[in-house]
Design a protein around this motif. Structure first.
Motif, PDB file in Angstrom:
ATOM      1  N   SER A  38       0.829  -1.208   0.000  1.00 56.07           N
ATOM      2  CA  SER A  38       0.000   0.000   0.000  1.00 56.07           C
ATOM      3  C   SER A  38       0.867   1.262   0.000  1.00 56.07           C
ATOM      4  O   SER A  38       0.379   2.363   0.276  1.00 56.07           O
ATOM      5  CB  SER A  38      -0.946   0.010   1.211  1.00 56.07           C
ATOM      6  OG  SER A  38      -0.210  -0.097   2.427  1.00 56.07           O
ATOM      7  N   ASP A  39       2.150   1.113  -0.332  1.00 54.50           N
ATOM      8  CA  ASP A  39       3.043   2.276  -0.399  1.00 54.50           C
ATOM      9  C   ASP A  39       2.504   3.295  -1.397  1.00 54.50           C
ATOM     10  O   ASP A  39       2.018   2.927  -2.478  1.00 54.50           O
ATOM     11  CB  ASP A  39       4.446   1.857  -0.841  1.00 54.50           C
ATOM     12  CG  ASP A  39       5.162   0.998   0.194  1.00 54.50           C
ATOM     13  OD1 ASP A  39       4.552   0.701   1.240  1.00 54.50           O
ATOM     14  OD2 ASP A  39       6.321   0.617  -0.064  1.00 54.50           O
ATOM     15  N   ALA A  40       2.610   4.567  -1.068  1.00 51.71           N
ATOM     16  CA  ALA A  40       2.104   5.619  -1.946  1.00 51.71           C
ATOM     17  C   ALA A  40       2.917   5.734  -3.234  1.00 51.71           C
ATOM     18  O   ALA A  40       2.385   6.109  -4.280  1.00 51.71           O
ATOM     19  CB  ALA A  40       2.111   6.962  -1.216  1.00 51.71           C
ATOM     20  N   LEU A  41       4.229   5.448  -3.158  1.00 45.35           N
ATOM     21  CA  LEU A  41       5.128   5.482  -4.318  1.00 45.35           C
ATOM     22  C   LEU A  41       5.277   6.880  -4.914  1.00 45.35           C
ATOM     23  O   LEU A  41       5.558   7.037  -6.096  1.00 45.35           O
ATOM     24  CB  LEU A  41       4.668   4.502  -5.405  1.00 45.35           C
ATOM     25  CG  LEU A  41       4.525   3.038  -4.964  1.00 45.35           C
ATOM     26  CD1 LEU A  41       3.976   2.189  -6.113  1.00 45.35           C
ATOM     27  CD2 LEU A  41       5.854   2.486  -4.478  1.00 45.35           C
ATOM     28  N   LEU A  42       5.119   7.896  -4.091  1.00 42.87           N
ATOM     29  CA  LEU A  42       5.226   9.271  -4.563  1.00 42.87           C
ATOM     30  C   LEU A  42       6.664   9.778  -4.581  1.00 42.87           C
ATOM     31  O   LEU A  42       7.017  10.633  -5.400  1.00 42.87           O
ATOM     32  CB  LEU A  42       4.368  10.193  -3.698  1.00 42.87           C
ATOM     33  CG  LEU A  42       2.851   9.953  -3.752  1.00 42.87           C
ATOM     34  CD1 LEU A  42       2.134  10.863  -2.771  1.00 42.87           C
ATOM     35  CD2 LEU A  42       2.324  10.163  -5.168  1.00 42.87           C
TER      36      LEU A  42
END
Length: 226
Positions: A38-42
């Motif tokens: 669920s990492d945002a990866l931003l």
């Protein structure tokens, strides 16, 4: 089953939104080991960090989502545009750059992008979202043909009118105006179910789909052409 995911390790991004929960359930039911992130990866380093933590994976399932803005094109702000591309587009090449070396070393692998059919036809008030989803599909088509000869299959599902909590929550589905829209715009007269969509995604993750490369598959219950 005509295909199997037994023994496959699949990395699923944004597993808590869009098709994430339904995909995890379907893939696990077909025998896959799902690494649900669920990492945002931003942040620029997040995709590579995630790949490194995940170890050896057979399939990268890039499920990226944010609520679609409905701003008239002339009123789209820089902030809206940057957020859409930072969430939907920027993580994709970063994830692929990080995972491709291990797939190339092994001589096999798959990348599947859960995208949107909003990029396939003009729609009012979604210029930002459609542009970002279109960039995803263009990237898939280019990367898909580039790595096909290395036995790596890169494809995308371009969907709309598919049951999911991000874009079609219960509050939307229960709205009479939305129900009329389904009858008017979708030949099926209903949303494509999450099971139908995820079963197709599971097939594309399997060895039975090794002959598809750089393809964009519309899953939208059939649109009435206008």
């Amino acid at each position: 089953m005509p295909y199997s995911l037994q023994g496959k390790r699949i990395l699923l991004t944004h597993a808590d939104r869009f098709m994430g929960p339904a995909l995890q359930q379907t893939l696990q039911a077909e025998g896959a080991e799902v690494i649900a992130s669920s990492d945002a990866l931003l942040e620029e380093s997040e995709p590579a960090d995630l790949i490194a933590r995940s170890g050896e994976i057979d399939v990268l399932l890039a499920n990226l989502a944010l609520p679609a803005p409905s701003t008239p094109a002339g009123e789209v702000s820089e902030e809206e545009w940057r957020e859409a591309f930072a969430t939907l587009v920027d993580p994709l090449p970063r994830l692929c750059r990080a995972v491709l070396p291990q797939m190339q070393s092994r001589g096999h692998g798959k990348i599947l992008v859960m995208g949107s059919a909003s990029a396939l036809r003009g729609m009012k008030r979604v210029s930002t979202y459609s542009a970002a989803r279109g960039a995803q599909l263009a990237y898939v088509q280019a990367l898909g043909v580039e790595v096909a000869g290395q036995n790596i299959q890169v494809n995308a599902i371009a969907q709309n009118f598919v049951d999911n909590p991000t874009y079609f929550p219960e509050s939307v589905q229960e709205n009479p105006r939305f129900q009329e829209r389904l009858k008017r715009e979708v030949p099926l007269g209903r949303l494509v179910s999450a099971d139908e969509d995820c079963s197709f995604a599971a097939f594309l993750c399997s060895d039975a789909a090794n002959h598809f490369v750089g393809q964009v598959f519309p899953v939208c219950g059939g649109w009435v052409q206008r």
